[in-house]
Design a protein around this motif. Structure first.
Motif, PDB file in Angstrom:
ATOM      1  N   MET A  32       0.837  -1.197   0.000  1.00 17.37           N
ATOM      2  CA  MET A  32       0.000   0.000   0.000  1.00 17.37           C
ATOM      3  C   MET A  32       0.879   1.258   0.000  1.00 17.37           C
ATOM      4  SD  MET A  32      -2.980   1.028   2.649  1.00 17.37           S
ATOM      5  CE  MET A  32      -2.014   1.883   3.854  1.00 17.37           C
ATOM      6  N   GLN A  33       1.924   1.227   0.829  1.00 22.14           N
ATOM      7  CA  GLN A  33       2.803   2.395   0.884  1.00 22.14           C
ATOM      8  C   GLN A  33       3.508   2.617  -0.447  1.00 22.14           C
ATOM      9  OE1 GLN A  33       5.019   1.245   4.361  1.00 22.14           O
ATOM     10  NE2 GLN A  33       3.962   2.754   5.609  1.00 22.14           N
ATOM     11  N   LEU A  34       3.890   1.510  -1.095  1.00 20.40           N
ATOM     12  CA  LEU A  34       4.535   1.635  -2.402  1.00 20.40           C
ATOM     13  C   LEU A  34       3.624   2.351  -3.382  1.00 20.40           C
ATOM     14  CD1 LEU A  34       6.309  -1.683  -3.380  1.00 20.40           C
ATOM     15  CD2 LEU A  34       7.224   0.599  -3.555  1.00 20.40           C
ATOM     16  N   ILE A  35       2.355   1.916  -3.401  1.00 21.47           N
ATOM     17  CA  ILE A  35       1.427   2.522  -4.351  1.00 21.47           C
ATOM     18  C   ILE A  35       1.241   3.999  -4.018  1.00 21.47           C
ATOM     19  CG2 ILE A  35      -0.960   2.510  -5.164  1.00 21.47           C
ATOM     20  CD1 ILE A  35      -0.901  -0.539  -4.733  1.00 21.47           C
ATOM     21  N   LEU A  36       1.051   4.278  -2.713  1.00 21.67           N
ATOM     22  CA  LEU A  36       0.815   5.675  -2.323  1.00 21.67           C
ATOM     23  C   LEU A  36       2.032   6.540  -2.617  1.00 21.67           C
ATOM     24  CD1 LEU A  36      -1.122   5.339   1.027  1.00 21.67           C
ATOM     25  CD2 LEU A  36      -1.995   5.944  -1.214  1.00 21.67           C
ATOM     26  N   LYS A 175      12.118  11.357 -11.816  1.00 21.55           N
ATOM     27  CA  LYS A 175      10.898  10.637 -11.420  1.00 21.55           C
ATOM     28  C   LYS A 175      10.795  10.580  -9.900  1.00 21.55           C
ATOM     29  CE  LYS A 175      10.254   6.559 -13.109  1.00 21.55           C
ATOM     30  NZ  LYS A 175      10.762   5.285 -13.659  1.00 21.55           N
ATOM     31  N   SER A 176       9.633  10.942  -9.386  1.00 19.81           N
ATOM     32  CA  SER A 176       9.451  10.930  -7.939  1.00 19.81           C
ATOM     33  C   SER A 176       9.590   9.528  -7.369  1.00 19.81           C
ATOM     34  CB  SER A 176       8.070  11.462  -7.570  1.00 19.81           C
ATOM     35  OG  SER A 176       7.969  12.794  -7.908  1.00 19.81           O
ATOM     36  N   ALA A 177       9.126   8.537  -8.126  1.00 19.99           N
ATOM     37  CA  ALA A 177       9.174   7.168  -7.615  1.00 19.99           C
ATOM     38  C   ALA A 177      10.613   6.761  -7.300  1.00 19.99           C
ATOM     39  CB  ALA A 177       8.560   6.203  -8.625  1.00 19.99           C
ATOM     40  N   ASN A 178      11.557   7.220  -8.122  1.00 21.45           N
ATOM     41  CA  ASN A 178      12.955   6.883  -7.881  1.00 21.45           C
ATOM     42  C   ASN A 178      13.460   7.455  -6.569  1.00 21.45           C
ATOM     43  OD1 ASN A 178      12.949   5.625 -10.277  1.00 21.45           O
ATOM     44  ND2 ASN A 178      14.239   7.110 -11.362  1.00 21.45           N
ATOM     45  N   PHE A 179      12.844   8.524  -6.124  1.00 20.61           N
ATOM     46  CA  PHE A 179      13.237   9.151  -4.867  1.00 20.61           C
ATOM     47  C   PHE A 179      12.497   8.516  -3.699  1.00 20.61           C
ATOM     48  CE2 PHE A 179      12.558  12.749  -1.844  1.00 20.61           C
ATOM     49  CZ  PHE A 179      13.866  12.881  -1.439  1.00 20.61           C
ATOM     50  N   GLY A 246       9.648  -2.282  -6.669  1.00 19.50           N
ATOM     51  CA  GLY A 246      10.264  -1.028  -7.093  1.00 19.50           C
ATOM     52  C   GLY A 246      11.002  -1.196  -8.407  1.00 19.50           C
ATOM     53  N   VAL A 247      11.783  -2.253  -8.510  1.00 18.23           N
ATOM     54  CA  VAL A 247      12.593  -2.441  -9.712  1.00 18.23           C
ATOM     55  C   VAL A 247      11.724  -2.867 -10.893  1.00 18.23           C
ATOM     56  CG1 VAL A 247      14.399  -3.854 -10.764  1.00 18.23           C
ATOM     57  CG2 VAL A 247      14.707  -2.931  -8.466  1.00 18.23           C
ATOM     58  N   PHE A 248      10.859  -3.875 -10.662  1.00 17.26           N
ATOM     59  CA  PHE A 248      10.163  -4.449 -11.820  1.00 17.26           C
ATOM     60  C   PHE A 248       8.873  -3.726 -12.184  1.00 17.26           C
ATOM     61  CE2 PHE A 248      12.916  -7.924 -10.459  1.00 17.26           C
ATOM     62  CZ  PHE A 248      13.611  -8.083 -11.639  1.00 17.26           C
ATOM     63  N   TRP A 249       8.238  -3.080 -11.224  1.00 19.91           N
ATOM     64  CA  TRP A 249       6.997  -2.374 -11.552  1.00 19.91           C
ATOM     65  C   TRP A 249       7.260  -0.896 -11.802  1.00 19.91           C
ATOM     66  CZ3 TRP A 249       2.413  -3.437 -13.352  1.00 19.91           C
ATOM     67  CH2 TRP A 249       1.406  -2.466 -13.278  1.00 19.91           C
ATOM     68  N   PHE A 250       7.979  -0.257 -10.872  1.00 20.83           N
ATOM     69  CA  PHE A 250       8.198   1.179 -11.015  1.00 20.83           C
ATOM     70  C   PHE A 250       9.460   1.514 -11.810  1.00 20.83           C
ATOM     71  CE2 PHE A 250       5.346   1.065  -7.385  1.00 20.83           C
ATOM     72  CZ  PHE A 250       4.480   2.097  -7.688  1.00 20.83           C
ATOM     73  N   GLY A 251      10.257   0.481 -12.124  1.00 23.04           N
ATOM     74  CA  GLY A 251      11.449   0.716 -12.921  1.00 23.04           C
ATOM     75  C   GLY A 251      12.525   1.536 -12.222  1.00 23.04           C
TER      76      GLY A 251
END
Lengths: 372, 373
Positions: A32-36, A175-179, A246-251
């Motif tokens: 859930m935290q990953l998605i948020l 990309k924010s996800a990378n941070f 993180g690696v496989f979904w968010f790249g």
């Protein structure tokens, strides 16, 4: 000694398995935290809904509006006829920015070469407003350059200028996800394991079973190690979960050494263990333990640079941040994942974390023994 | 009926007073959050630690460095002697930005009127990077305009140009605190009422005292009202605490009607109390109630646009945000406090929280009654 420790571990695993709801929560929380964090924690708003009030209606004013439209910042959704109408749209939140081109803009630009416009920005969210603000100026400046070229007949590539070549390191697409995702790894290592450790020990206290454990031949060290081992395993599992998604979904690229990440992650788990144990010696009920951890974690999250840059904070808060282990862990995890940094660069952060681990564990162990 | 509610309220107050630690927590939560959100949450990036590698060492390169230094964005505290040194220090995180002026910069600027510099930025935090990058470019552009003026032999102020007069509405100083504190009002209302309502009801069940309450002549609605009333009072006290500290300490301006804010907060409480009661019918222990409350709170915070703008989220999450009541309350509170708008503009949001309130509260009340029977 190992046999006794293992027995305690087995007992704890049975406890965990008996409460499948909590177990499910433990594994679903990181998802859930990953998605948020992966999707929502971004201030990059893309196109800002913009309203235009063109009181001039000339070739020049239309050119300027086109320049704003062509920039990648503003989405011109509304044309209005009065300032009142413009105000209503921004008040209502349908538009976040407004361009007001006054009457005479085009005439002045041809006659005097200079003209001014007003740019209204909804400042309620400062992070959005500052970006919009500089974007508005960049667009107008570019338009001015076009004017200079036209007036003085200078060719585009002869135009004098300093060309700034940006090189964005570590996260070239910004990309924010990378941070956020490396930060989330650090937070899971620190927050979740602290709560779980504290709860597992306080539960025995609350249910009065700790007395039964004391009268067995168990030594306090064996008790602690046995009890927290399953939670350490869960935390490491969660870390891997976040890493893989993180690696496989968010790249998210992993530029550094995963083994180093895991090794320093274990060090961080020791810190959490110490804090969790310490909390368990203060709290007498599970509710208190949760509150205590929660209260500790709130400053942890805000003062460690998890969401917001430390540099932007007042000096006092920056000093306080040195006492927060998550601060160092964040530098380490982001350093390894994003920057591909190794121990030669991160050694001082790792040393700080080790110091925290030793101090917290020693403090907690001595308090814990006394309470027993 | 009145006196029976009062007895339940009285009983609940005794419970609360018996646990001074939790009581202190309830009053301190807003203060801690105010300090953290008021001071620590800021994305206004100024004085970014910047390192310079000047391989040119001419008057022109020094001019450019001065221009960067004069801006509020970059703090130039160190000169590197090589690219490796610059790279190492940025790797270490001591500097977030680096300006590299190559050899020949000054000469090329004089001869060709054009030159290039490199600007290294630590992109790991995109918020910082996306502010710093345009800032770096605007400074160079301003320098270019001066150069152009020099070349043509004009005063820079006589050059053709379009001047942008910014008017920042609602929050003219663009202070993060003005954005965060109104949001905190909505957040605290939801956090306290949902968490403590659910826990106080589950506590009765966990300790087996619920049965004793049922055999008394107290009717379920009286029981609910009596139990939640003290927490409503505490929430409003906290709300006032935030408003007073926000206004007098952080200088947050309240542009709209405080009475309207209070009235709509009451409406919002219908939703949050309903959620608390609903959670109490699902959770079997206080710990579960706490986890469930925190679990509904966390997605609320992120999906409602508390920290980050809704517009930046993927479309799917934006749709999901429509079923998060906090979303509407945040628009209402920020609208009243920052924009000074009234019911006419907020009508849609008010209607939304009214519908949520009635719906959630009636579902919760029905489930609660069923569990009692």
């Amino acid at each position: 000694m190992i046999r006794r420790t293992l027995a305690i571990t087995r007992k704890e695993v049975i406890h965990i398995l008996r409460d499948p709801r909590t177990l499910a929560i433990m594994f679903l929380m990181p998802v859930m935290q990953l998605i948020l964090f992966g999707y929502t924690a971004t201030t990059d708003i893309g196109l800002l809904p913009t309203v235009v009030l063109d009181q001039d209606r000339t070739l020049q004013s239309r050119e300027l509006v086109d320049a704003y439209r062509a920039s990648n910042y503003f989405d011109i959704l509304f044309y209005v006829r009065s300032e009142a109408e413009l105000g209503r749209l921004i008040d209502g939140g349908q538009a976040k920015a407004g361009v007001i081109i006054p009457t005479g803009y085009g005439r002045r630009l041809t006659a005097e070469n200079r003209a001014s416009i007003a740019f209204v920005i909804d400042g309620s969210m400062p992070s959005v407003a500052t970006t919009a603000f500089s974007a508005a100026q960049t667009v107008a400046q570019a338009q001015s350059t076009v004017l200079i070229q036209r007036v003085y007949g200078i060719e585009v590539d002869e135009q004098p200028g300093i060309d700034v070549r940006p090189r964005v390191w570590y996260n070239p697409d910004m990309k924010s996800a990378n941070f956020m995702i490396p930060g989330l790894m650090a937070m899971i290592l620190q927050v979740q394991s602290t709560i779980l450790t504290a709860l597992s020990i306080v539960r025995e206290k609350e249910e009065g079973t700790i007395e039964q454990l004391i009268v067995t031949p168990l030594r306090s060290m064996e008790l602690i190690v046995g009890k927290v081992t399953p939670y350490m395993v869960i935390s490491l599992f969660n870390l891997m979960e976040v890493l893989l998604i993180g690696v496989f979904w968010f790249g998210v690229p992993i530029n550094g050494n995963i083994l180093l990440l895991l090794a320093l992650g274990l060090l961080a788990l020791l810190v959490s263990l110490g804090i969790g144990l310490f909390n368990s010696t203060i709290a007498s009920t599970q509710q208190e333990a949760i509150f205590l951890t929660f209260f500790l974690m709130l400053p942890f999250i805000f003062l460690s640079g998890f969401f917001f840059p430390l540099e932007a904070m007042p000096k006092v808060l920056q000093w306080i941040s040195y006492f927060i282990p998550l601060r160092y862990l964040l530098v380490i995890v982001r350093g390894i994942v994003l920057k591909g940094a190794g121990l030669s660069i991160l050694w001082d952060q790792a040393a700080a974390l080790a110091l925290f681990a030793i101090v917290m564990l020693a403090l907690a162990a001595s308090r814990f023994r006394k309470r027993l | 009926m009145n006196s029976r509610i009062l007895y339940v309220i009285y009983k609940e107050c005794i419970h609360i007073a018996r646990d001074p630690r939790t009581l202190a927590v309830m009053f301190l939560i807003p203060v801690v959050q105010l300090i953290l959100l008021g001071y620590a949450v800021t994305t206004d990036i100024e004085h970014l630690p910047t390192i310079v590698l000047d391989q040119d060492l001419t008057r022109q390169s020094r001019d450019l460095i001065e221009a960067y230094r004069a801006s509020n964005y970059f703090d130039i505290t160190r000169y590197a002697s090589s690219e490796e040194e610059l790279g190492r220090l940025i790797d270490k995180g001591l500097y977030r930005a680096g300006l590299i002026i190559p050899t020949g910069y000054g000469r090329s600027l004089i001869k060709a009127g054009r030159a290039q510099v490199s600007f290294v930025i630590d992109g790991s935090d995109p918020t910082v990077a996306s502010t710093a990058l345009p800032a770096a470019q605007i400074i160079a552009q301003a320098q270019s305009v001066e150069l152009a003026a020099e070349l043509i032999g004009l005063d820079p102020t006589d050059l053709p140009g379009i001047e942008v007069h910014p008017r920042v509405w609602y929050n003219p100083d663009m202070k993060s605190v003005n954005f965060m504190i109104p949001g905190l009002i909505a957040l605290i209302l939801q956090f306290l009422t949902t968490l403590f309502t659910s826990m106080s009801i589950v506590r009765e069940r966990e300790q087996g005292t619920m049965e004793q309450l049922i055999v008394t002549p107290i009717r379920p609605p009286e029981l609910i009202l009596g139990k939640v009333a003290p927490y409503v009072a505490i929430s409003f006290f906290d709300l006032a605490e935030i408003l007073v500290i926000g206004v007098f300490w952080f200088g947050v301006p309240i542009n709209g009607s405080v009475a309207l804010l209070l009235a709509l907060s009451v409406l919002f409480l219908l939703t949050t109390l309903g959620m608390g009661i609903l959670i109490s019918t699902i959770a079997r222990s206080q710990q579960e109630a706490m986890f469930l409350s925190l679990f509904t709170l966390m997605p609320s915070i992120f999906l409602a646009g508390f920290f980050f703008p809704l517009e930046a989220m993927p479309q799917l999450l934006q749709w999901m945000s429509y079923v998060v009541p906090l979303r509407y309350m945040l628009i209402i509170v920020r609208g009243i406090v920052l924009k000074g708008v009234g019911l006419r503009i907020l009508a849609g949001e008010v209607l939304a929280i009214a519908i949520f309130g009635v719906f959630i509260f009636s579902v919760a009340a029905r489930r609660f009654r069923k569990r009692l029977e």
